[in-house]
Design a protein around this motif. Structure first.
Motif, mmCIF file in Angstrom:
data_model
loop_
_atom_site.group_PDB
_atom_site.id
_atom_site.type_symbol
_atom_site.label_atom_id
_atom_site.label_comp_id
_atom_site.label_asym_id
_atom_site.label_seq_id
_atom_site.Cartn_x
_atom_site.Cartn_y
_atom_site.Cartn_z
ATOM 1 N N THR A 1 -11.233 -6.315 29.463
ATOM 2 C CA THR A 1 -11.453 -5.018 30.082
ATOM 3 C C THR A 1 -12.895 -4.914 30.569
ATOM 4 O OG1 THR A 1 -12.170 -3.899 28.069
ATOM 5 C CG2 THR A 1 -9.793 -4.072 28.440
ATOM 6 N N PRO A 2 -13.180 -3.974 31.472
ATOM 7 C CA PRO A 2 -14.570 -3.806 31.926
ATOM 8 C C PRO A 2 -15.544 -3.534 30.787
ATOM 9 C CG PRO A 2 -13.055 -2.633 33.371
ATOM 10 C CD PRO A 2 -12.242 -3.126 32.212
ATOM 11 N N GLY A 3 -15.067 -2.959 29.680
ATOM 12 C CA GLY A 3 -15.946 -2.695 28.541
ATOM 13 C C GLY A 3 -16.197 -3.894 27.660
ATOM 14 N N GLY A 4 -15.538 -5.024 27.944
ATOM 15 C CA GLY A 4 -15.770 -6.243 27.176
ATOM 16 C C GLY A 4 -14.727 -6.544 26.128
ATOM 17 N N SER A 5 -13.876 -5.589 25.778
ATOM 18 C CA SER A 5 -12.821 -5.876 24.801
ATOM 19 C C SER A 5 -11.672 -6.597 25.496
ATOM 20 C CB SER A 5 -12.329 -4.579 24.153
ATOM 21 O OG SER A 5 -11.686 -3.754 25.110
ATOM 22 N N PHE A 6 -10.703 -7.038 24.703
ATOM 23 C CA PHE A 6 -9.583 -7.797 25.227
ATOM 24 C C PHE A 6 -8.290 -7.001 25.033
ATOM 25 C CE2 PHE A 6 -12.863 -10.814 24.162
ATOM 26 C CZ PHE A 6 -12.886 -11.668 25.262
ATOM 27 N N LEU A 7 -7.439 -7.073 26.029
ATOM 28 C CA LEU A 7 -6.152 -6.403 25.982
ATOM 29 C C LEU A 7 -5.065 -7.462 26.075
ATOM 30 C CD1 LEU A 7 -5.687 -3.347 25.752
ATOM 31 C CD2 LEU A 7 -5.117 -3.322 28.188
ATOM 32 N N ARG B 1 -6.769 -2.473 37.008
ATOM 33 C CA ARG B 1 -6.941 -1.993 38.380
ATOM 34 C C ARG B 1 -8.406 -1.744 38.695
ATOM 35 N NH1 ARG B 1 -2.842 1.862 36.891
ATOM 36 N NH2 ARG B 1 -4.441 3.487 37.158
ATOM 37 N N ALA B 2 -8.715 -1.709 40.000
ATOM 38 C CA ALA B 2 -10.077 -1.471 40.433
ATOM 39 C C ALA B 2 -10.544 -0.062 40.080
ATOM 40 C CB ALA B 2 -10.189 -1.700 41.948
ATOM 41 N N ASP B 3 -9.605 0.899 39.923
ATOM 42 C CA ASP B 3 -9.985 2.283 39.598
ATOM 43 C C ASP B 3 -10.186 2.510 38.102
ATOM 44 O OD1 ASP B 3 -7.449 2.261 38.561
ATOM 45 O OD2 ASP B 3 -6.623 3.763 39.927
ATOM 46 N N GLY B 4 -10.098 1.440 37.291
ATOM 47 C CA GLY B 4 -10.319 1.561 35.863
ATOM 48 C C GLY B 4 -9.054 1.695 35.041
ATOM 49 N N GLY B 5 -7.931 1.914 35.678
ATOM 50 C CA GLY B 5 -6.671 2.006 34.959
ATOM 51 C C GLY B 5 -6.006 0.652 34.818
ATOM 52 N N TYR B 6 -4.782 0.663 34.282
ATOM 53 C CA TYR B 6 -4.067 -0.576 34.013
ATOM 54 C C TYR B 6 -2.618 -0.457 34.470
ATOM 55 C CZ TYR B 6 -8.091 -1.407 31.020
ATOM 56 O OH TYR B 6 -9.377 -1.568 30.551
ATOM 57 N N ASP B 7 -2.069 -1.580 34.914
ATOM 58 C CA ASP B 7 -0.650 -1.682 35.255
ATOM 59 C C ASP B 7 -0.017 -2.777 34.407
ATOM 60 O OD1 ASP B 7 -0.553 0.274 37.250
ATOM 61 O OD2 ASP B 7 -1.183 -1.137 38.802
ATOM 62 N N LEU B 8 1.199 -2.536 33.974
ATOM 63 C CA LEU B 8 2.010 -3.557 33.316
ATOM 64 C C LEU B 8 3.243 -3.779 34.168
ATOM 65 C CD1 LEU B 8 2.552 -5.317 30.717
ATOM 66 C CD2 LEU B 8 3.993 -3.418 29.956
ATOM 67 N N ILE B 9 3.401 -5.006 34.669
ATOM 68 C CA ILE B 9 4.563 -5.373 35.469
ATOM 69 C C ILE B 9 5.534 -6.098 34.551
ATOM 70 C CG2 ILE B 9 5.333 -6.440 37.619
ATOM 71 C CD1 ILE B 9 3.018 -4.420 37.951
ATOM 72 N N ALA B 10 6.741 -5.572 34.422
ATOM 73 C CA ALA B 10 7.729 -6.157 33.517
ATOM 74 C C ALA B 10 8.982 -6.535 34.283
ATOM 75 C CB ALA B 10 8.078 -5.166 32.396
ATOM 76 N N TYR C 1 4.691 -0.008 34.537
ATOM 77 C CA TYR C 1 4.167 1.007 33.625
ATOM 78 C C TYR C 1 2.668 1.127 33.903
ATOM 79 C CZ TYR C 1 8.536 0.288 31.091
ATOM 80 O OH TYR C 1 9.865 0.175 30.751
ATOM 81 N N THR C 2 2.133 2.334 33.763
ATOM 82 C CA THR C 2 0.715 2.550 34.045
ATOM 83 C C THR C 2 0.024 3.163 32.836
ATOM 84 O OG1 THR C 2 1.067 4.781 34.933
ATOM 85 C CG2 THR C 2 1.200 2.930 36.481
ATOM 86 N N SER C 3 -1.312 2.956 32.776
ATOM 87 C CA SER C 3 -2.102 3.493 31.676
ATOM 88 C C SER C 3 -3.515 3.775 32.163
ATOM 89 C CB SER C 3 -2.153 2.504 30.507
ATOM 90 O OG SER C 3 -3.053 2.941 29.506
ATOM 91 N N PRO C 4 -4.124 4.888 31.712
ATOM 92 C CA PRO C 4 -5.516 5.135 32.089
ATOM 93 C C PRO C 4 -6.508 4.363 31.228
ATOM 94 C CG PRO C 4 -4.682 6.957 30.755
ATOM 95 C CD PRO C 4 -3.526 6.013 30.970
#
Length: 956
Positions: free
Chosen positions: A728-734, A774-783, A806-809
């Motif tokens: 993630t942009p903050g350095g943690s891992f998802l 995503r470039a706007d800071g959110g996340y997408d999950l394609i399943a 699925y989307t997530s902020p």
């Protein structure tokens, strides 16, 4: 306490619930599953017994002979998903139904144990899954020093219930691997550390187990395995030899054989040495179970596995006839996906032998491959014979399925035959007359050799085709062909009977004289046809045979529909008895959406020393784009390979290199995920079945130079079908992983401590997923999920594979967005990436009406849009990603599948600065799908995050 007294106590503590006991299963096979026992006492020194009891019970239940024990990790994953508790067996119909649908089991075995005041009590229960009733409960107790004896007594009690036999008799038959509790504890503690990637500590535990009990053959195996994974082959081979040649009955004998042989294969033993080893071990242990080979799940006999591997080695030595006969011999004894693997190898070498010699080799196992359901064999022509009639023992009829409303409907059926010409002849013309009772449908035929549809099919109404037949005036030049018929109903709901009972084939031949061959390869494509003097000889790369000596014109042309390339011609000289290598580059056509893409380059036209592998694995490559390099990692023969380009254009790649141990092993490594973190470390995740349960788990390792890798550690101890990892942009891992209808999202600050932050339920079973920042800071999950209907037979018919978003902020609160594509059933690959243009998804699959389905989809400010169908370049297994330096970069591997012979080709790579050409024509019919109900419970009625206990990187 004496054994007799313990048996009396055992009988006295049998618990009969208020609901009463159901009868044991009738004679015949039953499917059962065992998962980890739960420790109910505050005794951390006994935590090893959670895995130990499940592993020991699983091993013992297999001894019953009529119990198919499902992989323990699969049950664990299902139990974890539904948060299993024993009381659910009677009270929770929904969750029990979910377990039954996912695992298709009849019985579930679970249990608890507690250690108090020097005494241990173990309770096991058997649950009848269909009725949700506890059908058997057994409890044993005694001094903690007798825990291994108590475990065997418990196994005997459970087996006694399953087999309806006295437990005392069964107890005498159960093998005892050790009587030393310290040895068993050291073994299971070592297995736990092995799963964590702590190989040094695991090795010490296994050595300690051997010291505690020098006769503990299980521990001896694990000592060898640790030497193996520490790349100390000489020590590993010595330990494996003691195990392999001492005990033929141990459940892990197949694992030892597999890794023992791999020490020879990895050290490039001469082909004849491998053949001798394979033959010796096949004869010594014919029925040993080999896991993770030739099929996606389950085991195959050691004899069939080694026969098939021997066929590959023989083929590499040019002994194609022997290779065909040995692979066909294995094929006769196999079924399902295992048989498909042996068939592919047998058919491939039969074609090569025919192409190089003109002799037709069609052993019985190969000849009857497609005829098992209908009771026929190949259509063989004897010398001088021009007409053959083939009659079915069991006529082919329309297939019957049940739709979502429960109504019965009819569907197509596809009988297949081999056509065998007399030795020294090739087919030039074929006429086919079917005999079909009834006329409520259509029928037709396709002739092919290397891929389906080489020659356009011909068909029409049943009445018409039965009367006039079909004629193929031009067929691929070969003495061995395949013929595929189809019968399809005019009205799927008319339920009219049709019986396809025989065919009559008229053939014309050309007699061969002196011949030579060509080995045709292409640097930028794999999906092409090869013609010599205008005559079709083969499809896709490989050896072209039956060419007369002398000068010829070779034409390599793209298959119909691949309009991005044009044909390429060149003169060739063919010499009798020789195969001449030819390498070509197809020219690009102008005026297509691919004009903005760079010329296609092949990353690996050849890979050195491919292992004789019969593993099944996903072929999708992964791209890692850096400021000064393009790196690829891709699976091949069950290992992970890599290549890198550092030139300014990204077109010249280093020779392909296998990622050696501890990454690539004798087991299957697949589904790689690769990234570089903010500290500069390379992070590699992948799925492998190297764990003790032999079922795919996700592993993770790191490197500073992309050569020396840390020992892979298991991320989570559960079965997975798909994984993905991003920083993630903050350095943690998802992290995302999924199996069945559940996707779990985990977060970690350091790739060691993992915390589960979300659980997503999908409507259908998961087959692939992609996680996007995503470039706007959110996340997408394609399943990608598999929407299917199950017919009345045992086969499953996949109808569609919905691709949902699925989307997530923040990576933790997830909501359903929409379905963006729904290709037809069959193989599918999905890749996704994000840039300033938005999230882009590329989907490759099959259309409802046949043909290739390739759609590009992009999230824009007012919703998702999709492109036209663009199948021209993209291969079967594709991955796309984005980097500001390199733009949009796509890599893919081309492979036609196991029905047709041939190796995977590639990876191929192409780049573009923008995807505007893909979206010149934009369709907005994706957005309205949001209005439909999301898969699973609506987001408004279920928590976005299900709180669970933290997961640790050590796999516990």
């Amino acid at each position: 306490m004496s054994p007799r007294s313990r048996t009396s106590i055992l009988a006295a503590v049998v618990f009969v619930g208020a609901i009463g006991l159901l009868a044991p299963p009738a004679h015949g096979w039953t499917n059962a599953a065992v998962f980890n026992f739960q420790m109910q006492s505050d005794t951390p020194d006994w935590s090893w017994l959670q895995k130990g009891l499940a592993d020991a019970l699983t091993t013992d239940l297999v001894q019953g002979g009529t119990i198919r024990v499902i992989a323990r990790d699969a049950m664990q994953a299902a139990a974890s998903r539904v948060q299993w508790r024993a009381e659910m067996a009677m009270r929770d119909e929904g969750r029990m139904g979910e377990i039954q649908r996912e695992l298709r089991i009849d019985h579930l075995v679970t249990g608890t144990y507690a250690v108090r005041d020097g005494t241990i009590e173990i309770t096991a229960q058997i649950v009848d899954v269909a009725s949700r009733r506890e059908v058997c409960r057994r409890t044993v107790q005694g001094p903690e020093k007798d825990v291994l004896t108590l475990q065997k007594q418990l196994s005997a009690e459970l087996l006694g219930w399953f087999a309806n036999r006295p437990p005392a008799e069964i107890l005498k038959e159960l093998p005892v691997w050790t009587r030393s509790v310290p040895a068993a504890r050291a073994l299971y503690e070592g297995m736990d550390r092995y799963d964590q990637g702590r190989y040094g500590e695991a090795w010490l535990r296994f050595r300690q187990a051997v010291r505690n009990d020098p006769g503990y053959i299980e521990a001896e195996y694990w000592v060898g395995r640790m030497y193996y994974f520490m790349d100390r082959y000489a020590h590993a081979r010595s330990a494996y030899e003691r195990f392999v040649y001492q005990d033929a009955e141990h459940p892990r004998i197949g694992d030892a054989i597999k890794e023992y042989l791999h020490t020879y294969e990895k050290l490039h033993a001469p082909p004849q040495t491998l053949l001798d080893l394979y033959a010796d071990l096949a004869a010594r242990y014919p029925k040993a179970r080999i896991h993770g080979e030739m099929g996606e799940a389950g085991w195959v006999s050691n004899r069939c596995w080694l026969w098939t591997k021997s066929a590959i080695v023989l083929g590499a030595m040019g002994r194609h006839k022997e290779a065909t006969e040995l692979a066909a011999k294995a094929e006769e004894k196999l079924s399902g996906s295992f048989e498909e693997m042996a068939y592919t190898i047998a058919y491939r070498h039969a074609l090569l032998h025919n192409a190089l010699t003109g002799e037709v080799v069609l052993p019985e196992g190969l000849a009857k491959h497609y005829g098992k359901a209908f009771g026929y064999r190949a259509v063989r022509f004897a010398p001088g014979q021009s007409e053959v009639t083939c009659t079915f023992t069991h006529p082919a009829t329309f297939l019957r399925f049940t739709d979502a409303k429960g109504d019965s409907y009819l569907c197509e059926n596809y009988p297949w035959w081999f056509l065998a010409a007399p030795d020294g002849h090739v087919f030039t013309k074929l006429t086919i007359f079917p005999t079909i009772k009834g006329n409520a449908g259509n029928t037709g035929f396709v002739i092919h050799k290397d891929v389906f549809g080489e020659v356009p099919g011909q068909g029409g109404s049943i009445e018409e085709i039965c009367e006039r037949g079909v004629t193929f005036a031009r067929v691929p030049r070969s003495g061995l062909l395949q013929m595929n018929a189809w019968i399809s109903p005019t009205d799927p709901y008319s339920n009219k009977n049709v019986e396809f009972s025989s065919i009559r084939v008229l053939a014309e031949f050309e007699r061969l004289g002196e011949c030579g061959g060509l080995d045709v390869r292409c640097t930028n494509a794999a999906n092409f046809r090869v013609l010599v003097d205008g005559e079709l000889l083969r499809s896709r790369p490989g050896i072209v045979g039956h060419v007369t000596p002398g000068a010829h014109t070779l034409t390599v042309e793209p298959r119909p529909g691949d309009s991005v390339f044009g044909p390429f011609e060149l003169p060739v000289e063919v010499r009798a008895g020789e195969v001449t290598p030819v390498q070509v580059t197809l020219p690009r056509r102008a005026g297509t959406v691919w004009d903005d893409w760079s010329p296609t380059v092949v990353v690996a036209l050849d890979t050195p020393d491919p292992a004789p592998s019969v593993q099944r694995y996903d072929l999708t490559p992964v791209l890692l784009l850096e400021e000064d390099a393009i790196r690829l990692v891709w699976p091949l023969n069950g290992d992970l390979w890599t290549s890198c380009s550092t030139d300014t254009e990204g077109t010249r790649f280093s020779p392909p290199r296998r990622l050696e141990l501890p990454v690539s092993s004798g087991w299957t490594e697949q589904n790689p995920v690769c990234l570089r973190d903010e500290s500069g470390r390379y992070i590699l995740a992948f799925r492998s079945d190297r764990n003790a349960q032999r079922d795919p788990r996700p592993y993770l390792c790191w490197s500073r130079d992309f050569r020396r890798w840390s020992a892979p550690a298991m991320v989570v101890d559960r079965g997975t079908v798909a994984i993905d990892l991003i920083q993630t942009p903050g350095g943690s891992f998802l992290w995302a992983d999924g199996a069945g209808r559940t996707v779990r999202i985990l977060r970690s600050p350091d790739l060691h401590q993992w915390r589960e932050v979300a659980e997503i339920q999908t409507e259908h079973d998961l087959s692939a997923l992609r996680l996007i920042a995503r470039a706007d800071g959110g996340y997408d999950l394609i399943a990608v999920t598999e929407q299917r209907l199950v017919p009345r037979s045992n086969n499953t018919r996949f109808l569609h594979q919905p691709v949902v978003v699925y989307t997530s902020p923040d990576g933790e609160r997830w909501t359903y967005d929409c379905m963006i594509a729904r290709p037809g059933g069959g193989g599918i690959s999905v890749s996704a990436a994000a840039s300033e243009e938005g999230t882009v998804v590329a989907v490759r699959g099959y259309g409802d009406a046949g043909g290739t389905f390739v759609r590009w989809l992009r999230r824009e400010s007012d919703g998702w849009v999709r492109s036209d169908n663009h199948p021209a370049i993209v291969g079967d297994y594709a991955r796309v990603t984005y980097h500001p330096r390199w733009g949009w970069t796509m890599a893919w591997v081309d492979y036609w599948g196991e029905q047709f012979p041939g190796d995977p080709w590639g990876p191929f790579l192409a780049r573009a600065s923008t995807l505007d050409a893909m979206f010149r024509i934009r369709h907005r019919d994706v957005g309205p799908r949001r209005a439909g109900p999301p898969p699973g419970p609506p987001a408004s009625t279920q928590p976005a995050v299900r709180k669970n206990s933290p997961h640790r990187g050590d796999g516990r």
